[in-house]
Scaffold this motif. Sequence first.
Motif, short mmCIF file in Angstrom:
data_model
loop_
_atom_site.label_atom_id
_atom_site.label_comp_id
_atom_site.label_asym_id
_atom_site.label_seq_id
_atom_site.Cartn_x
_atom_site.Cartn_y
_atom_site.Cartn_z
N ILE A 1 15.78 -3.54 -7.57
CA ILE A 1 14.85 -3.60 -6.49
C ILE A 1 15.09 -5.64 -6.42
CG2 ILE A 1 12.35 -3.93 -5.70
CD1 ILE A 1 12.29 -1.38 -7.51
N SER A 2 14.81 -6.00 -5.51
CA SER A 2 14.89 -7.36 -4.89
C SER A 2 13.74 -7.88 -4.09
CB SER A 2 16.19 -7.84 -4.58
OG SER A 2 16.39 -7.54 -3.04
N SER A 3 13.47 -9.09 -3.88
CA SER A 3 12.52 -9.39 -3.11
C SER A 3 12.63 -8.92 -1.75
CB SER A 3 12.40 -11.08 -2.89
OG SER A 3 13.75 -11.76 -2.93
N VAL B 1 13.91 -2.89 12.66
CA VAL B 1 13.54 -3.90 11.45
C VAL B 1 14.72 -4.08 10.70
CG1 VAL B 1 12.00 -4.18 9.55
CG2 VAL B 1 11.16 -3.46 11.58
N ALA B 2 15.50 -3.00 10.18
CA ALA B 2 16.67 -3.07 9.37
C ALA B 2 17.83 -3.66 9.93
CB ALA B 2 16.92 -1.60 9.09
N HIS B 3 17.88 -3.36 11.30
CA HIS B 3 19.16 -4.17 11.87
C HIS B 3 18.82 -5.66 11.95
CE1 HIS B 3 22.21 -5.03 14.85
NE2 HIS B 3 21.27 -5.76 15.49
N VAL B 4 17.47 -5.90 12.15
CA VAL B 4 17.36 -7.41 12.19
C VAL B 4 17.28 -8.08 11.20
CG1 VAL B 4 15.50 -9.05 13.06
CG2 VAL B 4 16.21 -7.25 14.46
N GLN B 5 17.05 -7.36 10.10
CA GLN B 5 16.74 -7.92 8.73
C GLN B 5 18.12 -7.79 7.85
OE1 GLN B 5 14.43 -9.97 7.85
NE2 GLN B 5 13.46 -9.48 9.65
N ASP B 6 19.35 -7.15 8.42
CA ASP B 6 20.32 -6.59 7.90
C ASP B 6 20.12 -6.23 6.29
OD1 ASP B 6 22.99 -6.40 7.74
OD2 ASP B 6 23.44 -8.29 6.98
N HIS B 7 19.05 -5.08 6.19
CA HIS B 7 18.93 -4.39 5.12
C HIS B 7 18.37 -3.25 5.39
CE1 HIS B 7 18.09 -4.60 0.78
NE2 HIS B 7 17.12 -4.41 0.72
N HIS B 8 19.18 -2.44 4.99
CA HIS B 8 18.79 -0.91 5.56
C HIS B 8 18.54 -0.03 4.48
CE1 HIS B 8 21.82 -3.15 7.76
NE2 HIS B 8 21.16 -2.55 8.59
N ASP C 1 0.70 -1.38 -0.07
CA ASP C 1 0.07 -0.19 0.19
C ASP C 1 0.92 1.23 -0.09
OD1 ASP C 1 -2.26 1.78 0.14
OD2 ASP C 1 -2.15 1.67 2.47
N GLY C 2 0.77 2.00 -1.14
CA GLY C 2 1.42 3.41 -1.13
C GLY C 2 2.87 3.58 -1.60
N TRP C 3 3.43 2.35 -1.87
CA TRP C 3 4.94 2.26 -2.34
C TRP C 3 4.94 2.71 -3.72
CZ3 TRP C 3 9.19 1.95 1.01
CH2 TRP C 3 8.95 1.29 2.29
N ALA D 1 9.70 -3.78 3.05
CA ALA D 1 8.82 -2.74 2.95
C ALA D 1 7.39 -3.17 3.76
CB ALA D 1 8.37 -2.44 1.43
N GLY D 2 7.24 -4.48 3.44
CA GLY D 2 5.91 -5.02 4.17
C GLY D 2 6.27 -5.15 5.63
N ARG D 3 7.40 -5.39 6.05
CA ARG D 3 7.48 -5.22 7.46
C ARG D 3 7.59 -3.78 7.94
NH1 ARG D 3 10.62 -10.19 9.32
NH2 ARG D 3 10.68 -11.58 7.43
N VAL D 4 7.92 -2.95 7.37
CA VAL D 4 7.78 -1.52 7.67
C VAL D 4 6.38 -1.10 7.78
CG1 VAL D 4 8.27 0.82 6.86
CG2 VAL D 4 10.06 -0.85 6.94
N ASP D 5 5.61 -1.33 6.80
CA ASP D 5 4.03 -1.11 6.80
C ASP D 5 3.46 -1.81 8.12
OD1 ASP D 5 3.84 0.26 4.41
OD2 ASP D 5 3.28 -1.39 3.21
N ALA D 6 3.87 -2.92 8.26
CA ALA D 6 3.39 -3.52 9.41
C ALA D 6 3.70 -2.99 10.90
CB ALA D 6 3.99 -4.98 9.77
N LEU D 7 4.65 -1.98 11.13
CA LEU D 7 5.10 -1.33 12.11
C LEU D 7 3.63 -0.43 12.42
CD1 LEU D 7 8.50 0.06 11.39
CD2 LEU D 7 7.79 -1.76 13.38
#
Length: 112
Positions: free
Chosen positions: A95-97, A66-73, A31-33, A103-109
Amino acid sequence: MSSMFQPKVWQGQPRRALGATETVSALARLDGWTLCGDGADLAIEKTFRFANYFETIAFVNAVAMVAHVQDHHPDLSVHYDRCVVRFNTHDVGGISSTDIDCAGRVDALLAA
């Protein structure tokens, strides 16, 4: 632990840039990306709006976790009442999976 903080091991998975059709399909589920940039700078981006600076910074700190845990910043642009979050995967030049997942994890916040 909330699912957005469950680490996903990216190192064992080969990453590749998503094709145009895959990217559009993935964005339709978020949503919204939106797409921004081009070539190796192609990214997905979303602006999150808040009532004040305190709420914005609280969100930024949650995104950092989230970025730290996922190691994707992501790249973050922080303002008084908003934060722009931008994901891309530099090592695949697009862009990768991983970007879509994060992005979905950030939305979930902010999910109610």
